[in-house]
Design a protein around this motif. Structure first.
Motif, PDB file in Angstrom:
ATOM      1  N   LEU A  35     -22.311 -31.625 -46.671  1.00  0.00           N
ATOM      2  CA  LEU A  35     -22.522 -30.427 -47.482  1.00  0.00           C
ATOM      3  C   LEU A  35     -21.639 -30.441 -48.723  1.00  0.00           C
ATOM      4  CD1 LEU A  35     -22.702 -27.768 -44.628  1.00  0.00           C
ATOM      5  CD2 LEU A  35     -24.611 -28.600 -46.020  1.00  0.00           C
ATOM      6  N   TRP A  36     -20.381 -30.899 -48.565  1.00  0.00           N
ATOM      7  CA  TRP A  36     -19.476 -30.973 -49.716  1.00  0.00           C
ATOM      8  C   TRP A  36     -19.985 -31.969 -50.747  1.00  0.00           C
ATOM      9  CZ3 TRP A  36     -16.543 -35.055 -51.658  1.00  0.00           C
ATOM     10  CH2 TRP A  36     -15.604 -34.716 -52.641  1.00  0.00           C
ATOM     11  N   VAL A  37     -20.434 -33.119 -50.306  1.00  0.00           N
ATOM     12  CA  VAL A  37     -20.980 -34.122 -51.234  1.00  0.00           C
ATOM     13  C   VAL A  37     -22.204 -33.566 -51.936  1.00  0.00           C
ATOM     14  CG1 VAL A  37     -22.136 -36.361 -51.361  1.00  0.00           C
ATOM     15  CG2 VAL A  37     -20.055 -36.117 -50.007  1.00  0.00           C
ATOM     16  N   ASN A  38     -23.073 -32.885 -51.184  1.00  0.00           N
ATOM     17  CA  ASN A  38     -24.274 -32.317 -51.781  1.00  0.00           C
ATOM     18  C   ASN A  38     -23.934 -31.276 -52.834  1.00  0.00           C
ATOM     19  OD1 ASN A  38     -26.600 -30.062 -51.620  1.00  0.00           O
ATOM     20  ND2 ASN A  38     -27.465 -32.080 -51.209  1.00  0.00           N
ATOM     21  N   ASP A  39     -22.938 -30.429 -52.552  1.00  0.00           N
ATOM     22  CA  ASP A  39     -22.547 -29.387 -53.507  1.00  0.00           C
ATOM     23  C   ASP A  39     -21.962 -29.969 -54.791  1.00  0.00           C
ATOM     24  OD1 ASP A  39     -23.371 -27.372 -51.857  1.00  0.00           O
ATOM     25  OD2 ASP A  39     -21.394 -26.953 -51.023  1.00  0.00           O
ATOM     26  N   ASN A  40     -21.250 -31.083 -54.677  1.00  0.00           N
ATOM     27  CA  ASN A  40     -20.520 -31.619 -55.831  1.00  0.00           C
ATOM     28  C   ASN A  40     -21.213 -32.776 -56.531  1.00  0.00           C
ATOM     29  OD1 ASN A  40     -17.640 -30.283 -55.940  1.00  0.00           O
ATOM     30  ND2 ASN A  40     -18.108 -30.566 -53.776  1.00  0.00           N
ATOM     31  N   PHE A  41     -22.055 -33.523 -55.803  1.00  0.00           N
ATOM     32  CA  PHE A  41     -22.644 -34.724 -56.393  1.00  0.00           C
ATOM     33  C   PHE A  41     -24.150 -34.830 -56.193  1.00  0.00           C
ATOM     34  CE2 PHE A  41     -18.281 -35.750 -55.093  1.00  0.00           C
ATOM     35  CZ  PHE A  41     -17.734 -36.054 -56.332  1.00  0.00           C
ATOM     36  N   GLY A  42     -24.781 -33.800 -55.655  1.00  0.00           N
ATOM     37  CA  GLY A  42     -26.210 -33.910 -55.404  1.00  0.00           C
ATOM     38  C   GLY A  42     -26.460 -34.696 -54.130  1.00  0.00           C
ATOM     39  N   GLU A  43     -27.370 -35.663 -54.203  1.00  0.00           N
ATOM     40  CA  GLU A  43     -27.733 -36.452 -53.027  1.00  0.00           C
ATOM     41  C   GLU A  43     -27.512 -37.940 -53.299  1.00  0.00           C
ATOM     42  OE1 GLU A  43     -31.687 -35.432 -51.930  1.00  0.00           O
ATOM     43  OE2 GLU A  43     -31.205 -33.339 -51.514  1.00  0.00           O
ATOM     44  N   PRO A  44     -26.265 -38.402 -53.298  1.00  0.00           N
ATOM     45  CA  PRO A  44     -26.002 -39.814 -53.567  1.00  0.00           C
ATOM     46  C   PRO A  44     -26.485 -40.694 -52.431  1.00  0.00           C
ATOM     47  CG  PRO A  44     -24.008 -38.747 -52.816  1.00  0.00           C
ATOM     48  CD  PRO A  44     -25.040 -37.658 -52.971  1.00  0.00           C
ATOM     49  N   SER A  45     -26.801 -41.926 -52.762  1.00  0.00           N
ATOM     50  CA  SER A  45     -27.205 -42.877 -51.731  1.00  0.00           C
ATOM     51  C   SER A  45     -25.976 -43.367 -50.984  1.00  0.00           C
ATOM     52  CB  SER A  45     -27.911 -44.072 -52.379  1.00  0.00           C
ATOM     53  OG  SER A  45     -26.998 -44.805 -53.182  1.00  0.00           O
ATOM     54  N   LEU A  46     -26.210 -43.958 -49.824  1.00  0.00           N
ATOM     55  CA  LEU A  46     -25.107 -44.540 -49.069  1.00  0.00           C
ATOM     56  C   LEU A  46     -24.461 -45.667 -49.858  1.00  0.00           C
ATOM     57  CD1 LEU A  46     -23.581 -44.359 -46.403  1.00  0.00           C
ATOM     58  CD2 LEU A  46     -25.148 -46.059 -45.457  1.00  0.00           C
ATOM     59  N   GLU A  47     -25.254 -46.383 -50.662  1.00  0.00           N
ATOM     60  CA  GLU A  47     -24.697 -47.447 -51.498  1.00  0.00           C
ATOM     61  C   GLU A  47     -23.636 -46.889 -52.445  1.00  0.00           C
ATOM     62  OE1 GLU A  47     -24.781 -50.555 -51.603  1.00  0.00           O
ATOM     63  OE2 GLU A  47     -26.457 -51.130 -50.344  1.00  0.00           O
TER      64      GLU A  47
END
Length: 508
Positions: A35-47
């Motif tokens: 959720l934190w990654v989504n809030d700050n960076f959108g939906e980054p890939s695992l790469e």
């Protein structure tokens, strides 16, 4: 039968609680981090996540303090608190139920006890396993785990299609200077009046350069250093596994040392390559990339701040208005020297999740993120207009590129409502080049930029890129397949020995 000692039973109970706490903590950490990654960076890939974990987190801690604070609060402290609450509820409920097992009570108390017993049974009966399985499922969806697993076993698309620039003849036709400006997260969606009431990038459009309407984001290009690498080296950026464990950080001391990139090619023709950006060079390996690919001058936050306090900078570093002051001065000096040059700039104010309000933009009354986007576009346009007034466009061409599509920001819902989003770009200079097509990818920029500034690229191909620009005397320009994006989207990030070779240190 020998009775089980009370202390042994108590020890097993505490051990069980500790194990359950750790399982809850892991599950809640996975969810909260996602959720934190989504809030700050959108939906980054695992790469993207793996790349930063193994090649470039250095510099983040002192780059964006607010980002670190929110990570500690939301991804570390919140899971810890929730795990303690759940286990605490389980412990207190179990203790209470065991103590009141043989105590008579009225109807209301009996019903309350029954409800508590059901809740306790739900929590204590394999709940940690179910919670962990759900968290893992969420994590896999959030970071496209299935796509990552596919990349470990799919066809080696990269090896089949990569053309080593060393095997391509590049000749100087009438080479000109280059000013290459990467604008943070700039995409064509900001030009849509239906979304924002007006064209936020009107000042850039008024420059009337050559533009490709369908600049699409292929895999391995969706964050800043990846976008820079893809446009300058015509290769994607992905995590690499040349070494195991701790040896990797020790052994990877160069950034794509076997790749031939824009700076390498221009240096071979006597160009002076200069990079300027407001953020730290250490973050994501950006400074290492430029230094390893023949940029003789590399300036980041530490090199440009010149006594500025933290209050005079944003979380990442210098505001864009301050960056352009330095860029104007360095450009004038390069023009006075009279030698060919490439000046590369990266902006930062439109970076998510909230953007950054420079003093210049605040003085213009900017109060929201859309205003930051418009103000940033105006500053880039003003820089080009400065070059026009000085007469620099007679010997210099300008390329303006969004580094990638926007991630999480205050207007992301509007952007995401569009069926297809494309990256902003503009090529500004004398109108002697022919546009070959509308769809381009990051990789196409390397041969296209070289053609645009006065070089002939044999066959129009370098790396994974196909030139989208043709000079009047060019012949036999290769064209990409109509399905190239779809094929890359499926297989580009698959394991590739050829790609790994680009990261291995050259043999002495």
């Amino acid at each position: 039968m020998t009775p089980v000692p009370h202390s042994s039973h108590h020890h097993r109970h505490l051990t069980r609680l500790l194990l359950r706490f750790l399982v809850y903590l892991l599950a809640l950490f996975l969810v909260c981090m996602g959720l934190w990654v989504n809030d700050n960076f959108g939906e980054p890939s695992l790469e993207q996540v793996l790349y930063h974990l193994q090649f470039g987190m250095e510099g983040l801690v002192d780059t964006d303090a607010q980002l670190i604070h929110t990570f500690i609060q939301q991804a570390l402290l919140l899971p810890l608190l929730l795990a303690l609450l759940v286990v605490g509820f389980e412990f207190v409920s179990g203790y209470y139920l065991s103590r009141t097992l043989h105590h008579p009570a009225g109807w209301a108390h009996s019903q309350a006890r029954r409800a508590l017993k059901v809740s306790y049974w739900v929590v204590s009966h394999r709940a940690p396993v179910y919670v962990l399985m759900s968290a893992l499922a969420y994590f896999c969806v959030q970071f496209s785990m299935l796509a990552y697993l596919h990349s470990q076993f799919g066809r080696d698309y990269f090896s089949e299609h990569y053309l080593d620039p060393r095997k391509v003849t590049i000749t100087a036709r009438q080479p000109l200077n280059l000013v290459l400006i990467y604008v943070e997260s700039l995409e064509n969606s900001y030009r849509d009046p239906a979304l924002f009431g007006s064209n936020l990038l009107a000042s850039l459009d008024d420059l009337n350069g050559l533009r490709f309407e369908r600049f699409r984001q292929a895999p391995g290009t969706g964050w800043t250093i990846a976008g820079i690498t893809a446009t300058q080296c015509a290769v994607p950026l992905k995590s690499v596994s040349l070494y195991n464990g701790n040896d990797q950080g020790h052994n990877i001391k160069s950034f794509l040392p076997n790749a031939v990139c824009l700076g390498d090619i221009l240096d071979g023709f006597g160009y002076r390559n200069v990079y300027m950006g407001g953020d730290a060079l250490s973050f994501s390996g950006k400074g290492r990339f430029f230094l390893d690919h023949h940029y003789s001058e590399v300036y980041g936050r530490e090199e440009l701040k010149q006594g500025r306090s933290k209050a005079d900078m944003n979380f990442w570093g210098l505001y864009d208005d301050d960056l352009f002051v330095y860029a104007r001065a360095r450009l004038q000096a390069l023009q006075r020297e009279g030698k060919p040059f490439n000046l590369t700039l990266t902006t930062i104010d439109t970076h998510g999740p909230d953007g950054h309000f420079s003093r210049h933009c605040q003085q213009r009354g900017v109060t929201d993120f859309a205003g930051i986007v418009r103000c940033t576009a105006d500053q880039v346009a003003s820089f080009v207009q400065f070059m026009q007034r000085k007469g620099y466009l007679a010997n210099t061409r300008v390329v303006i590129l969004g580094d990638h599509l926007a991630m999480s920001n205050p207007v992301y819902k509007q952007l995401d409502s569009l069926e297809q989003r494309t990256i902003y770009n503009q090529f500004i200079g004398l109108p002697s080049a022919q546009k070959l097509r509308e769809q381009v990818l990051h990789f196409d920029m390397l041969p296209s930029i070289l053609e645009f500034i006065g070089f002939n690229v044999e066959g129009g191909r370098l790396g994974l890129g196909y030139s989208a620009i043709k000079a009047p005397k060019d012949v036999d320009m290769a064209l990409p397949k109509a399905t190239i994006f779809e094929e890359m989207d499926k297989d580009l990030l698959n394991e590739s020995d050829t790609y790994l070779q680009l990261w291995k240190p050259p043999v002495p």
